[in-house]
Design a protein around this motif. Structure first.
Motif, PDB file in Angstrom:
ATOM      1  N   GLU A 125      21.257  47.818  10.439  1.00  0.00           N
ATOM      2  CA  GLU A 125      20.453  47.048   9.808  1.00  0.00           C
ATOM      3  C   GLU A 125      20.636  45.579   9.672  1.00  0.00           C
ATOM      4  OE1 GLU A 125      16.964  46.283   7.201  1.00  0.00           O
ATOM      5  OE2 GLU A 125      17.612  47.740   7.830  1.00  0.00           O
ATOM      6  N   PHE A 126      22.236  45.216   9.690  1.00  0.00           N
ATOM      7  CA  PHE A 126      22.160  43.455   9.276  1.00  0.00           C
ATOM      8  C   PHE A 126      22.504  43.157  10.957  1.00  0.00           C
ATOM      9  CE2 PHE A 126      23.270  45.163   5.043  1.00  0.00           C
ATOM     10  CZ  PHE A 126      22.233  44.490   4.083  1.00  0.00           C
ATOM     11  N   GLY A 127      22.921  43.859  11.857  1.00  0.00           N
ATOM     12  CA  GLY A 127      23.210  43.150  13.475  1.00  0.00           C
ATOM     13  C   GLY A 127      24.187  42.806  12.784  1.00  0.00           C
ATOM     14  N   LYS A 128      25.817  43.485  12.722  1.00  0.00           N
ATOM     15  CA  LYS A 128      27.182  43.253  12.281  1.00  0.00           C
ATOM     16  C   LYS A 128      27.561  44.660  12.889  1.00  0.00           C
ATOM     17  CE  LYS A 128      26.903  39.268  10.593  1.00  0.00           C
ATOM     18  NZ  LYS A 128      27.351  37.917  11.142  1.00  0.00           N
ATOM     19  N   SER A 129      29.003  44.281  14.047  1.00  0.00           N
ATOM     20  CA  SER A 129      30.041  45.771  13.514  1.00  0.00           C
ATOM     21  C   SER A 129      30.242  46.464  12.394  1.00  0.00           C
ATOM     22  CB  SER A 129      30.782  44.851  14.643  1.00  0.00           C
ATOM     23  OG  SER A 129      31.857  44.790  13.177  1.00  0.00           O
ATOM     24  N   THR A 174      12.893  59.010   4.642  1.00  0.00           N
ATOM     25  CA  THR A 174      11.831  58.281   4.696  1.00  0.00           C
ATOM     26  C   THR A 174      12.105  57.076   5.841  1.00  0.00           C
ATOM     27  OG1 THR A 174      12.708  56.525   2.780  1.00  0.00           O
ATOM     28  CG2 THR A 174      12.134  59.301   2.305  1.00  0.00           C
ATOM     29  N   SER A 175      10.856  56.149   5.180  1.00  0.00           N
ATOM     30  CA  SER A 175      10.737  54.931   6.200  1.00  0.00           C
ATOM     31  C   SER A 175      11.754  54.046   5.826  1.00  0.00           C
ATOM     32  CB  SER A 175       9.576  55.189   6.186  1.00  0.00           C
ATOM     33  OG  SER A 175       8.784  54.197   4.939  1.00  0.00           O
ATOM     34  N   HIS A 176      12.329  53.905   4.297  1.00  0.00           N
ATOM     35  CA  HIS A 176      13.259  53.105   3.450  1.00  0.00           C
ATOM     36  C   HIS A 176      14.978  53.700   3.936  1.00  0.00           C
ATOM     37  CE1 HIS A 176      10.047  51.698   1.024  1.00  0.00           C
ATOM     38  NE2 HIS A 176       9.906  52.653   1.030  1.00  0.00           N
ATOM     39  N   GLY A 177      15.240  54.493   5.242  1.00  0.00           N
ATOM     40  CA  GLY A 177      16.260  54.038   6.454  1.00  0.00           C
ATOM     41  C   GLY A 177      17.451  55.121   4.865  1.00  0.00           C
ATOM     42  N   TRP A 178      18.513  53.381   4.830  1.00  0.00           N
ATOM     43  CA  TRP A 178      19.200  53.255   3.991  1.00  0.00           C
ATOM     44  C   TRP A 178      19.158  53.549   2.327  1.00  0.00           C
ATOM     45  CZ3 TRP A 178      20.595  48.990   1.866  1.00  0.00           C
ATOM     46  CH2 TRP A 178      20.427  47.996   2.655  1.00  0.00           C
ATOM     47  N   ARG A 179      18.270  52.293   2.761  1.00  0.00           N
ATOM     48  CA  ARG A 179      18.030  52.175   1.414  1.00  0.00           C
ATOM     49  C   ARG A 179      18.039  53.135  -0.532  1.00  0.00           C
ATOM     50  NH1 ARG A 179      17.363  46.916   2.083  1.00  0.00           N
ATOM     51  NH2 ARG A 179      16.538  46.580   4.231  1.00  0.00           N
ATOM     52  N   GLY A 216      19.883  48.008  -2.281  1.00  0.00           N
ATOM     53  CA  GLY A 216      19.681  48.382  -1.702  1.00  0.00           C
ATOM     54  C   GLY A 216      18.161  47.724  -1.350  1.00  0.00           C
ATOM     55  N   PHE A 217      17.758  46.512  -1.788  1.00  0.00           N
ATOM     56  CA  PHE A 217      17.587  45.429  -1.463  1.00  0.00           C
ATOM     57  C   PHE A 217      17.551  44.115  -0.730  1.00  0.00           C
ATOM     58  CE2 PHE A 217      14.725  47.484  -5.376  1.00  0.00           C
ATOM     59  CZ  PHE A 217      13.702  47.093  -4.557  1.00  0.00           C
ATOM     60  N   CYS A 218      19.355  44.577  -0.552  1.00  0.00           N
ATOM     61  CA  CYS A 218      19.216  43.142   0.165  1.00  0.00           C
ATOM     62  C   CYS A 218      18.655  43.276   1.754  1.00  0.00           C
ATOM     63  CB  CYS A 218      21.006  43.497   0.761  1.00  0.00           C
ATOM     64  SG  CYS A 218      22.053  43.187  -0.937  1.00  0.00           S
ATOM     65  N   ASN A 219      18.544  42.050   2.340  1.00  0.00           N
ATOM     66  CA  ASN A 219      18.340  41.897   3.744  1.00  0.00           C
ATOM     67  C   ASN A 219      18.473  40.881   4.717  1.00  0.00           C
ATOM     68  OD1 ASN A 219      15.392  42.988   2.959  1.00  0.00           O
ATOM     69  ND2 ASN A 219      14.988  41.602   1.294  1.00  0.00           N
ATOM     70  N   THR A 220      19.760  40.406   4.166  1.00  0.00           N
ATOM     71  CA  THR A 220      20.960  40.035   5.092  1.00  0.00           C
ATOM     72  C   THR A 220      21.913  40.309   4.763  1.00  0.00           C
ATOM     73  OG1 THR A 220      21.498  37.932   2.983  1.00  0.00           O
ATOM     74  CG2 THR A 220      19.640  37.665   5.304  1.00  0.00           C
ATOM     75  N   TYR A 221      23.118  39.998   5.493  1.00  0.00           N
ATOM     76  CA  TYR A 221      24.646  40.594   4.760  1.00  0.00           C
ATOM     77  C   TYR A 221      25.381  39.373   4.516  1.00  0.00           C
ATOM     78  CZ  TYR A 221      29.358  40.804   7.048  1.00  0.00           C
ATOM     79  OH  TYR A 221      30.824  40.938   6.609  1.00  0.00           O
ATOM     80  N   GLU A 222      24.974  38.353   4.406  1.00  0.00           N
ATOM     81  CA  GLU A 222      25.182  37.728   3.434  1.00  0.00           C
ATOM     82  C   GLU A 222      25.220  37.949   1.548  1.00  0.00           C
ATOM     83  OE1 GLU A 222      26.113  35.427   7.140  1.00  0.00           O
ATOM     84  OE2 GLU A 222      23.743  36.382   5.594  1.00  0.00           O
TER      85      GLU A 222
END
Length: 301
Positions: free
Chosen positions: A89-93, A211-216, A143-149
């Motif tokens: 989701e966040f493009g991190k390792s 569901t379509s919300h994945g892990w959230r 559950g509503f986080c959109n960025t790694y930070e």
């Protein structure tokens, strides 16, 4: 009125408040430890009879504390069980995502101090309510986080909330039960952590990527049961031990002065035991959570 206060005072730990015979040096303390290693060889009480001595209120307090500690663990392990999904989701390792776990563990001490002081000063009930409100907020926010930070910030705040619950749960479950029952009850209470992990595994299978919300949805669901924990605590009174202590504070030099005096006496009398227990728990956590391959603390060994 005086006789009532005396009656309440007799139930308190007189050693804790009234005696100041703790002027023992480190050398003297260590020299007396050998004699304490000998087992007392007393026959342990029948656990069935011990548990049977608990009142209905004792069991209600224990059940609430057990469920609170269980859901505390559930909320913690939600990240451990979704590391792969969070990394995508966040493009991190995966190693980057485990910093969200490390921050929780680092900041639990802050929460334990803050909420521990609050529970001793203002009672077990309202710090419990606030603590669980924070669980609701931070689990929903995760559950509503959109960025790694954002993820790291929210989980750091969650660490403070997580650290604040166990001390209050232990006091709620243990301080009113008969002394001979505290050993077995404390052991039963601690198993809430393992039970919380098992529940997290079950609900992760049911809610993650279904569901379509994945892990959230796992985090959104984790925010729901604390509502019931808050309601349950509101219907239960303060523990009798805390009520007696508050009565003693009011009859003394005032609530604030007596509260700080209690803290000073506790640190003066039990500082060596406190250091020992901190080191003991640090060792336990190091063995369970430190991953030398990543150089940080993770959710799994």
């Amino acid at each position: 009125m005086a006789s009532a206060n005396e009656k309440m005072g007799r139930h308190l730990d007189d050693d804790f408040m009234d005696h100041d015979d703790s002027k023992m040096t480190v050398k003297e303390y260590l020299s007396t430890r050998i004699s304490t290693l000998k087992p007392p060889m007393k026959r342990p009480p029948n656990p069935i009879k011990v548990l049977g001595s608990l009142s209905k209120m004792n069991w209600l307090m224990f059940l609430l504390a057990f469920l609170g500690w269980t859901w505390d663990a559930f909320d913690f392990f939600t990240v451990s069980l979704t590391v792969t999904d969070l990394a995508e989701e966040f493009g991190k390792s995966k190693a980057d995502i485990t910093w969200g776990i490390t921050l929780v563990l680092m900041l639990r001490s802050v929460g334990s101090i803050v909420f521990g002081l609050a529970a001793d000063r203002y009672g077990r009930k309202w710090p419990w309510v606030i603590n669980n409100l924070l669980f609701i907020i931070f689990e929903l926010a995760t559950g509503f986080c959109n960025t790694y930070e954002q993820f790291l910030g929210v989980r750091a705040c969650f660490g403070i909330a997580m650290g604040g619950l166990y001390g209050n749960a232990a006091a709620t479950a243990l301080e009113d039960v008969p002394p001979e029952a505290r050993g077995i009850i404390s052991g039963m209470l601690q198993q809430g952590y393992a039970f919380g992990y098992l529940l997290a595994v079950v609900f992760a299978r049911a809610l993650v990527n279904t569901t379509s919300h994945g892990w959230r949805p796992l985090f959104w669901f984790g925010a729901c049961p604390p509502v019931l924990l808050i309601i349950g605590r509101l219907f239960l009174p303060e523990t009798e031990a805390y009520q007696r202590r508050m009565a003693m504070r009011q009859d003394g030099d005032g609530i604030e002065k007596t509260f700080f005096r209690e803290g000073k006496v506790a640190l003066k009398r039990y500082w060596l035991m406190l250091i020992y227990l901190v080191l003991l728990m640090s060792g336990f956590n190091f063995m369970v959570r430190f991953d030398p391959r990543r150089g940080n603390f993770v959710g799994f060994c």
